[in-house]
Design an enzyme around this catalytic site. Structure first.
Site, mmCIF file in Angstrom:
data_model
loop_
_atom_site.group_PDB
_atom_site.id
_atom_site.type_symbol
_atom_site.label_atom_id
_atom_site.label_comp_id
_atom_site.label_asym_id
_atom_site.label_seq_id
_atom_site.Cartn_x
_atom_site.Cartn_y
_atom_site.Cartn_z
ATOM 1 N N TYR A 1 -9.675 6.074 -11.808
ATOM 2 C CA TYR A 1 -10.774 7.021 -11.604
ATOM 3 C C TYR A 1 -10.738 7.541 -10.171
ATOM 4 O O TYR A 1 -10.298 6.845 -9.261
ATOM 5 C CB TYR A 1 -12.148 6.392 -11.907
ATOM 6 C CG TYR A 1 -12.456 5.112 -11.156
ATOM 7 C CD1 TYR A 1 -12.029 3.888 -11.640
ATOM 8 C CD2 TYR A 1 -13.213 5.130 -9.987
ATOM 9 C CE1 TYR A 1 -12.340 2.700 -10.972
ATOM 10 C CE2 TYR A 1 -13.532 3.954 -9.309
ATOM 11 C CZ TYR A 1 -13.079 2.747 -9.808
ATOM 12 O OH TYR A 1 -13.376 1.592 -9.148
ATOM 13 N N PRO A 2 -11.181 8.776 -9.993
ATOM 14 C CA PRO A 2 -11.250 9.326 -8.647
ATOM 15 C C PRO A 2 -12.608 9.067 -8.012
ATOM 16 O O PRO A 2 -13.589 8.841 -8.738
ATOM 17 C CB PRO A 2 -11.056 10.824 -8.875
ATOM 18 C CG PRO A 2 -11.640 11.074 -10.222
ATOM 19 C CD PRO A 2 -11.508 9.802 -11.012
ATOM 20 N N MET A 3 -12.680 9.075 -6.696
ATOM 21 C CA MET A 3 -13.978 8.875 -6.035
ATOM 22 C C MET A 3 -14.063 9.611 -4.697
ATOM 23 O O MET A 3 -13.056 9.975 -4.101
ATOM 24 C CB MET A 3 -14.260 7.387 -5.825
ATOM 25 C CG MET A 3 -13.369 6.703 -4.819
ATOM 26 S SD MET A 3 -13.933 5.025 -4.477
ATOM 27 C CE MET A 3 -15.362 5.309 -3.438
ATOM 28 N N ASN A 4 -15.298 9.811 -4.279
ATOM 29 C CA ASN A 4 -15.599 10.379 -2.957
ATOM 30 C C ASN A 4 -16.499 9.428 -2.200
ATOM 31 O O ASN A 4 -17.214 8.626 -2.802
ATOM 32 C CB ASN A 4 -16.430 11.669 -3.101
ATOM 33 C CG ASN A 4 -15.614 12.836 -3.608
ATOM 34 O OD1 ASN A 4 -14.388 12.868 -3.479
ATOM 35 N ND2 ASN A 4 -16.314 13.798 -4.185
ATOM 36 N N LYS A 5 -16.512 9.585 -0.891
ATOM 37 C CA LYS A 5 -17.600 9.046 -0.090
ATOM 38 C C LYS A 5 -18.529 10.230 0.143
ATOM 39 O O LYS A 5 -18.060 11.301 0.577
ATOM 40 C CB LYS A 5 -17.062 8.477 1.225
ATOM 41 C CG LYS A 5 -16.291 7.153 1.044
ATOM 42 C CD LYS A 5 -17.228 5.976 0.849
ATOM 43 C CE LYS A 5 -16.574 4.708 0.319
ATOM 44 N NZ LYS A 5 -15.512 4.167 1.136
ATOM 45 N N HIS B 1 -16.735 -4.729 1.747
ATOM 46 C CA HIS B 1 -16.078 -4.281 0.517
ATOM 47 C C HIS B 1 -14.779 -5.063 0.268
ATOM 48 O O HIS B 1 -14.531 -5.545 -0.839
ATOM 49 C CB HIS B 1 -15.808 -2.776 0.623
ATOM 50 C CG HIS B 1 -14.808 -2.281 -0.356
ATOM 51 N ND1 HIS B 1 -15.161 -1.903 -1.631
ATOM 52 C CD2 HIS B 1 -13.462 -2.116 -0.263
ATOM 53 C CE1 HIS B 1 -14.063 -1.515 -2.276
ATOM 54 N NE2 HIS B 1 -13.038 -1.634 -1.476
ATOM 55 N N ARG C 1 0.833 -1.214 0.000
ATOM 56 C CA ARG C 1 0.000 0.000 0.000
ATOM 57 C C ARG C 1 0.864 1.259 0.000
ATOM 58 O O ARG C 1 0.543 2.238 -0.653
ATOM 59 C CB ARG C 1 -0.906 0.050 1.232
ATOM 60 C CG ARG C 1 -1.950 -1.031 1.294
ATOM 61 C CD ARG C 1 -3.159 -0.699 0.429
ATOM 62 N NE ARG C 1 -4.082 -1.836 0.389
ATOM 63 C CZ ARG C 1 -4.000 -2.802 -0.512
ATOM 64 N NH1 ARG C 1 -3.063 -2.776 -1.442
ATOM 65 N NH2 ARG C 1 -4.868 -3.797 -0.488
ATOM 66 N N GLN D 1 -5.526 -3.700 -7.010
ATOM 67 C CA GLN D 1 -5.964 -2.307 -6.815
ATOM 68 C C GLN D 1 -4.956 -1.541 -5.985
ATOM 69 O O GLN D 1 -4.246 -2.105 -5.167
ATOM 70 C CB GLN D 1 -7.355 -2.318 -6.177
ATOM 71 C CG GLN D 1 -7.504 -1.684 -4.820
ATOM 72 C CD GLN D 1 -7.113 -2.590 -3.669
ATOM 73 O OE1 GLN D 1 -6.260 -3.465 -3.799
ATOM 74 N NE2 GLN D 1 -7.714 -2.371 -2.523
HETATM 75 O O1 76R Z 1 -6.318 -3.126 1.778
HETATM 76 C C1 76R Z 1 -6.949 -4.198 1.811
HETATM 77 O O2 76R Z 1 -6.844 -5.081 0.939
HETATM 78 C C2 76R Z 1 -7.923 -4.387 2.928
HETATM 79 C C3 76R Z 1 -9.347 -4.313 2.532
HETATM 80 C C4 76R Z 1 -9.671 -3.052 1.710
HETATM 81 C C5 76R Z 1 -9.741 -1.723 2.142
HETATM 82 C C6 76R Z 1 -9.506 -1.188 3.531
HETATM 83 C C7 76R Z 1 -9.967 -3.035 0.295
HETATM 84 C C8 76R Z 1 -9.962 -4.149 -0.505
HETATM 85 N N1 76R Z 1 -10.260 -1.737 -0.088
HETATM 86 C C9 76R Z 1 -10.113 -0.912 1.007
HETATM 87 C C10 76R Z 1 -10.255 0.462 1.047
HETATM 88 MN MN1 76R Z 1 -10.956 -1.130 -1.893
HETATM 89 N N2 76R Z 1 -11.567 -0.552 -3.748
HETATM 90 C C11 76R Z 1 -12.156 0.652 -4.040
HETATM 91 C C12 76R Z 1 -12.659 0.589 -5.395
HETATM 92 O O3 76R Z 1 -15.918 0.454 -6.838
HETATM 93 C C13 76R Z 1 -15.835 0.953 -5.713
HETATM 94 O O4 76R Z 1 -16.636 0.757 -4.797
HETATM 95 C C14 76R Z 1 -14.725 1.913 -5.406
HETATM 96 C C15 76R Z 1 -13.438 1.677 -6.087
HETATM 97 C C16 76R Z 1 -12.334 -0.661 -5.896
HETATM 98 C C17 76R Z 1 -12.652 -1.207 -7.269
HETATM 99 C C18 76R Z 1 -11.661 -1.370 -4.840
HETATM 100 C C19 76R Z 1 -11.175 -2.659 -4.962
HETATM 101 N N3 76R Z 1 -11.207 0.755 -1.214
HETATM 102 C C20 76R Z 1 -10.765 1.214 -0.005
HETATM 103 C C21 76R Z 1 -10.951 2.642 0.047
HETATM 104 C C22 76R Z 1 -10.484 3.563 1.169
HETATM 105 C C23 76R Z 1 -11.536 3.862 2.142
HETATM 106 C C24 76R Z 1 -10.973 4.593 3.336
HETATM 107 O O5 76R Z 1 -9.812 4.409 3.736
HETATM 108 O O6 76R Z 1 -11.790 5.358 3.900
HETATM 109 C C25 76R Z 1 -11.550 3.007 -1.144
HETATM 110 C C26 76R Z 1 -11.925 4.394 -1.604
HETATM 111 C C27 76R Z 1 -11.703 1.818 -1.920
HETATM 112 C C28 76R Z 1 -12.253 1.753 -3.183
HETATM 113 N N4 76R Z 1 -10.678 -3.068 -2.577
HETATM 114 C C29 76R Z 1 -10.176 -4.142 -1.873
HETATM 115 C C30 76R Z 1 -10.719 -3.432 -3.928
HETATM 116 C C31 76R Z 1 -10.219 -4.784 -4.048
HETATM 117 C C32 76R Z 1 -10.071 -5.534 -5.360
HETATM 118 C C33 76R Z 1 -9.878 -5.226 -2.777
HETATM 119 C C34 76R Z 1 -9.264 -6.559 -2.374
HETATM 120 C C35 76R Z 1 -7.794 -6.277 -2.205
HETATM 121 C C36 76R Z 1 -6.866 -7.430 -2.207
HETATM 122 O O7 76R Z 1 -7.277 -8.584 -2.331
HETATM 123 O O8 76R Z 1 -5.644 -7.144 -2.129
#
Ligand code: 76R
Length: 280
Positions: free
Chosen positions: A176-180, A203, A162, A216
């Site tokens: 792509y960029p995103m918001n909550k 998620h 990370r 990602q």
């Molecule tokens: O880091 C980790 O693998 C732990 C679990 C995890 C977190 C904390 C995780 C897993 N994500 C995390 C945080 Mn994610 N992610 C997105 C998108 O389409 C959407 O809904 C949004 C775009 C995708 C496609 C995606 C994919 N993730 C976040 C955060 C930060 C939130 C914060 O800190 O407040 C965002 C904005 C976000 C958005 N996520 C995963 C994925 C995938 C594929 C995983 C599994 C990761 C893996 O197996 O390594």
């Protein structure tokens, strides 16, 4: 209180460098045919050489990560993703492209500034242990100890990936960029941490099903650019991009709280091939 706890850091030397992580910049350029046509072949060839040198991740002084891809659609032609502890090392690529013989022919169309981070929702070892107990694993069992040990090792790797990411060797790239959202009827930031953690755990689980197909990198941009996060995806095949983004729309965190900016899809090529493809 929903506010994340932050530590009162002791005074340190002012710096623009990241200590625990990297700066990140996504750049998008369009090739301008009019400006290209104004270059004679000699100048154009010299410009190409200059550009190839600048985009070479192995050159002296290159940022630690530098990836070139060719964009689909009219939003842009060329995409660069750059990471380094020093934002000026990153910016030097941008300024050198502008200052090169091809500078006028490469029109900036989009950029996104962010930094790497470990999300606050990545479970600590203790939280992971709690989760295992809730899922029914007996804390006295060897299985519990084995799972905890495996997570401990995975967590170190995850944290490193990370903060100091390596790029996967896959050809399909998406940004792509995103918001909550912060709407009165659905405000992520008024949800208690426990609820947000629940949603992000769902998620994470739905994302992990794409292991081996999509990788990602979430970079943080609150306070740095116009959106809160940059989402960078690398896929083994283009169809996986559509599948992951569609699937995640059904996660509660996306369905109720996410909004997205423009999507850029591109195909990763070595710089020389990208330049040839773009007929620069
Ligand atoms: O880091 C980790 O693998 C732990 C679990 C995890 C977190 C904390 C995780 C897993 N994500 C995390 C945080 Mn994610 N992610 C997105 C998108 O389409 C959407 O809904 C949004 C775009 C995708 C496609 C995606 C994919 N993730 C976040 C955060 C930060 C939130 C914060 O800190 O407040 C965002 C904005 C976000 C958005 N996520 C995963 C994925 C995938 C594929 C995983 C599994 C990761 C893996 O197996 O390594």
């Amino acid at each position: 209180m929903n506010r994340p706890a932050h530590t009162a850091a002791p005074p340190s030397e002012p710096t623009i460098k990241m200590k625990d992580g990297w700066h990140c910049l996504h750049l998008y350029y369009r090739v301008c045919p009019t400006a290209l046509a104004q270059l004679d072949e000699k100048k154009r060839a010299a410009g190409r050489e200059e550009l190839l040198h600048l985009l070479d991740p192995a050159r002296a002084g290159a940022p630690l990560r530098l990836q070139t891809s060719v964009v689909s659609g009219h939003k842009a032609d060329l995409s660069l993703m750059i990471l380094d502890p020093d934002p000026l090392v990153i910016d030097a690529v941008r300024q050198s492209i502008r200052n090169s013989a091809l500078g006028a022919a490469l029109v900036p169309t989009y950029s996104f500034v962010s930094i790497t981070e470990v999300s606050e929702y990545v479970p600590t070892l203790e939280q992971y242990g709690e989760r295992l107990k809730l899922e029914g694993t007996d804390p006295a069992s060897p299985a519990f100890a084995a799972k905890l040990k495996a997570y401990e090792e995975r967590e170190v790797m995850m944290r490193k990936q990370r903060l100091f990411p390596d790029f996967p060797d896959w050809p399909v790239f998406c940004f792509y960029p995103m918001n909550k959202i912060r709407h009165p009827h659905a405000n992520w930031y008024t949800q208690p941490f426990s609820r947000r953690m629940e949603m992000m755990t769902e998620h994470g689980k739905s994302g992990m099903k794409f292991g081996g197909r999509v990788s990602q990198l979430i970079t943080a941009s609150t306070g740095l650019d116009d959106w809160e996060w940059g989402v960078t995806l690398w896929a083994r095949e283009p169809a996986f991009l559509k599948e992951i983004v569609y699937t995640m729309r059904f996660d509660e965190a996306s369905a109720n709280y996410a909004e997205f900016g423009p999507f850029y899809v591109s195909y990763i090529l070595p710089p020389a091939e990208a330049v040839r493809h773009l007929k620069i």
